[in-house]
Design a protein around this motif. Structure first.
Motif, PDB file in Angstrom:
ATOM      1  N   ALA A  38      24.690  32.609  52.576  1.00  0.00           N
ATOM      2  CA  ALA A  38      24.423  31.345  53.274  1.00  0.00           C
ATOM      3  C   ALA A  38      23.743  31.606  54.621  1.00  0.00           C
ATOM      4  O   ALA A  38      22.801  30.896  54.988  1.00  0.00           O
ATOM      5  CB  ALA A  38      25.730  30.575  53.478  1.00  0.00           C
ATOM      6  N   ALA A  39      24.198  32.622  55.345  1.00  0.00           N
ATOM      7  CA  ALA A  39      23.576  32.950  56.629  1.00  0.00           C
ATOM      8  C   ALA A  39      22.125  33.370  56.436  1.00  0.00           C
ATOM      9  O   ALA A  39      21.244  32.966  57.217  1.00  0.00           O
ATOM     10  CB  ALA A  39      24.367  34.053  57.323  1.00  0.00           C
ATOM     11  N   ALA A  40      21.847  34.156  55.413  1.00  0.00           N
ATOM     12  CA  ALA A  40      20.467  34.583  55.151  1.00  0.00           C
ATOM     13  C   ALA A  40      19.585  33.389  54.811  1.00  0.00           C
ATOM     14  O   ALA A  40      18.450  33.296  55.303  1.00  0.00           O
ATOM     15  CB  ALA A  40      20.447  35.604  54.014  1.00  0.00           C
ATOM     16  N   LEU A  41      20.094  32.462  54.008  1.00  0.00           N
ATOM     17  CA  LEU A  41      19.316  31.270  53.671  1.00  0.00           C
ATOM     18  C   LEU A  41      19.043  30.408  54.894  1.00  0.00           C
ATOM     19  O   LEU A  41      17.944  29.878  55.063  1.00  0.00           O
ATOM     20  CB  LEU A  41      20.034  30.455  52.597  1.00  0.00           C
ATOM     21  N   ILE A  42      20.027  30.263  55.760  1.00  0.00           N
ATOM     22  CA  ILE A  42      19.845  29.477  56.974  1.00  0.00           C
ATOM     23  C   ILE A  42      18.789  30.111  57.868  1.00  0.00           C
ATOM     24  O   ILE A  42      17.925  29.422  58.423  1.00  0.00           O
ATOM     25  CB  ILE A  42      21.188  29.315  57.718  1.00  0.00           C
ATOM     26  N   ILE A  43      18.820  31.415  57.989  1.00  0.00           N
ATOM     27  CA  ILE A  43      17.824  32.111  58.813  1.00  0.00           C
ATOM     28  C   ILE A  43      16.426  31.944  58.214  1.00  0.00           C
ATOM     29  O   ILE A  43      15.466  31.638  58.926  1.00  0.00           O
ATOM     30  CB  ILE A  43      18.195  33.600  58.974  1.00  0.00           C
ATOM     31  N   ILE A  44      16.305  32.113  56.909  1.00  0.00           N
ATOM     32  CA  ILE A  44      14.996  31.979  56.252  1.00  0.00           C
ATOM     33  C   ILE A  44      14.458  30.558  56.408  1.00  0.00           C
ATOM     34  O   ILE A  44      13.292  30.353  56.745  1.00  0.00           O
ATOM     35  CB  ILE A  44      15.100  32.383  54.770  1.00  0.00           C
ATOM     36  N   ILE A  45      15.302  29.565  56.188  1.00  0.00           N
ATOM     37  CA  ILE A  45      14.868  28.173  56.323  1.00  0.00           C
ATOM     38  C   ILE A  45      14.489  27.872  57.770  1.00  0.00           C
ATOM     39  O   ILE A  45      13.498  27.176  58.027  1.00  0.00           O
ATOM     40  CB  ILE A  45      15.961  27.216  55.808  1.00  0.00           C
ATOM     41  N   GLY A  46      15.258  28.410  58.704  1.00  0.00           N
ATOM     42  CA  GLY A  46      14.928  28.207  60.123  1.00  0.00           C
ATOM     43  C   GLY A  46      13.591  28.806  60.498  1.00  0.00           C
ATOM     44  O   GLY A  46      12.793  28.188  61.211  1.00  0.00           O
ATOM     45  N   VAL A  47      13.308  30.004  60.014  1.00  0.00           N
ATOM     46  CA  VAL A  47      12.022  30.653  60.304  1.00  0.00           C
ATOM     47  C   VAL A  47      10.884  29.877  59.659  1.00  0.00           C
ATOM     48  O   VAL A  47       9.839  29.645  60.288  1.00  0.00           O
ATOM     49  CB  VAL A  47      12.040  32.124  59.823  1.00  0.00           C
ATOM     50  N   LEU A  48      11.071  29.442  58.426  1.00  0.00           N
ATOM     51  CA  LEU A  48      10.022  28.686  57.752  1.00  0.00           C
ATOM     52  C   LEU A  48       9.787  27.321  58.401  1.00  0.00           C
ATOM     53  O   LEU A  48       8.662  26.838  58.445  1.00  0.00           O
ATOM     54  CB  LEU A  48      10.351  28.517  56.271  1.00  0.00           C
ATOM     55  N   ALA A  49      10.835  26.711  58.901  1.00  0.00           N
ATOM     56  CA  ALA A  49      10.698  25.393  59.525  1.00  0.00           C
ATOM     57  C   ALA A  49       9.953  25.474  60.850  1.00  0.00           C
ATOM     58  O   ALA A  49       9.278  24.521  61.247  1.00  0.00           O
ATOM     59  CB  ALA A  49      12.066  24.765  59.723  1.00  0.00           C
ATOM     60  N   THR A  50      10.050  26.590  61.551  1.00  0.00           N
ATOM     61  CA  THR A  50       9.369  26.714  62.836  1.00  0.00           C
ATOM     62  C   THR A  50       7.934  27.209  62.689  1.00  0.00           C
ATOM     63  O   THR A  50       7.166  27.147  63.641  1.00  0.00           O
ATOM     64  CB  THR A  50      10.130  27.667  63.777  1.00  0.00           C
ATOM     65  N   ASP A  52       4.308  26.622  61.766  1.00  0.00           N
ATOM     66  CA  ASP A  52       3.496  25.412  61.618  1.00  0.00           C
ATOM     67  C   ASP A  52       2.764  25.371  60.282  1.00  0.00           C
ATOM     68  O   ASP A  52       2.661  24.319  59.657  1.00  0.00           O
ATOM     69  CB  ASP A  52       2.487  25.312  62.766  1.00  0.00           C
ATOM     70  N   THR A  53       2.242  26.490  59.841  1.00  0.00           N
ATOM     71  CA  THR A  53       1.492  26.518  58.586  1.00  0.00           C
ATOM     72  C   THR A  53       2.385  26.180  57.409  1.00  0.00           C
ATOM     73  O   THR A  53       2.037  25.354  56.561  1.00  0.00           O
ATOM     74  CB  THR A  53       0.863  27.911  58.371  1.00  0.00           C
ATOM     75  N   VAL A  54       3.555  26.807  57.352  1.00  0.00           N
ATOM     76  CA  VAL A  54       4.476  26.582  56.234  1.00  0.00           C
ATOM     77  C   VAL A  54       5.029  25.169  56.281  1.00  0.00           C
ATOM     78  O   VAL A  54       5.096  24.486  55.255  1.00  0.00           O
ATOM     79  CB  VAL A  54       5.614  27.624  56.251  1.00  0.00           C
ATOM     80  N   SER A  55       5.431  24.692  57.462  1.00  0.00           N
ATOM     81  CA  SER A  55       5.996  23.346  57.539  1.00  0.00           C
ATOM     82  C   SER A  55       4.952  22.288  57.183  1.00  0.00           C
ATOM     83  O   SER A  55       5.273  21.292  56.543  1.00  0.00           O
ATOM     84  CB  SER A  55       6.588  23.081  58.923  1.00  0.00           C
ATOM     85  N   GLY A  56       3.689  22.498  57.574  1.00  0.00           N
ATOM     86  CA  GLY A  56       2.630  21.563  57.202  1.00  0.00           C
ATOM     87  C   GLY A  56       2.399  21.538  55.702  1.00  0.00           C
ATOM     88  O   GLY A  56       2.225  20.473  55.104  1.00  0.00           O
ATOM     89  N   ALA A  57       2.399  22.719  55.081  1.00  0.00           N
ATOM     90  CA  ALA A  57       2.203  22.788  53.631  1.00  0.00           C
ATOM     91  C   ALA A  57       3.361  22.133  52.890  1.00  0.00           C
ATOM     92  O   ALA A  57       3.147  21.408  51.896  1.00  0.00           O
ATOM     93  CB  ALA A  57       2.053  24.239  53.199  1.00  0.00           C
ATOM     94  N   LEU A  58       4.584  22.358  53.341  1.00  0.00           N
ATOM     95  CA  LEU A  58       5.743  21.732  52.693  1.00  0.00           C
ATOM     96  C   LEU A  58       5.714  20.221  52.865  1.00  0.00           C
ATOM     97  O   LEU A  58       6.006  19.468  51.933  1.00  0.00           O
ATOM     98  CB  LEU A  58       7.044  22.303  53.258  1.00  0.00           C
ATOM     99  N   GLU A  59       5.357  19.775  54.055  1.00  0.00           N
ATOM    100  CA  GLU A  59       5.297  18.339  54.311  1.00  0.00           C
ATOM    101  C   GLU A  59       4.246  17.679  53.420  1.00  0.00           C
ATOM    102  O   GLU A  59       4.490  16.629  52.827  1.00  0.00           O
ATOM    103  CB  GLU A  59       4.971  18.108  55.782  1.00  0.00           C
TER     104      GLU A  59
END
Length: 77
Positions: A38-50, A52-59
């Motif tokens: 769970a901690a690893a997933l939270i860290i990965i999601i946090g890094v991906l959310a910050t 800009d390229t990844v968050s724009g593509a997901l959005e």
């Protein structure tokens, strides 16, 4: 049943229930594994959310998905 047999059974039963079993240790190990996962997933999601390229593509992907799902026009054909 003799008194000595009853006492021996009582002592063995107490010792058996007091000793930490393999299952109890395994439950602790499994819980620790889930916490680390769970901690690893939270860290990965946090890094991906910050990022800009990844968050724009997901959005964009989710926006397109919901737009396609809400489109009620029948397909041509």
């Amino acid at each position: 049943m003799s008194t000595l047999t009853m006492i021996a059974q009582f002592v063995f039963a107490r010792l058996y229930t007091q000793l930490p079993g393999r299952a109890r240790k395994q439950r602790g190990a499994s819980a620790l594994e889930y916490i680390v996962l769970a901690a690893a997933l939270i860290i990965i999601i946090g890094v991906l959310a910050t990022n800009d390229t990844v968050s724009g593509a997901l959005e964009t992907a989710f926006t397109d998905l919901f737009t396609d799902a809400s489109d009620t026009t029948p397909p041509a054909g």
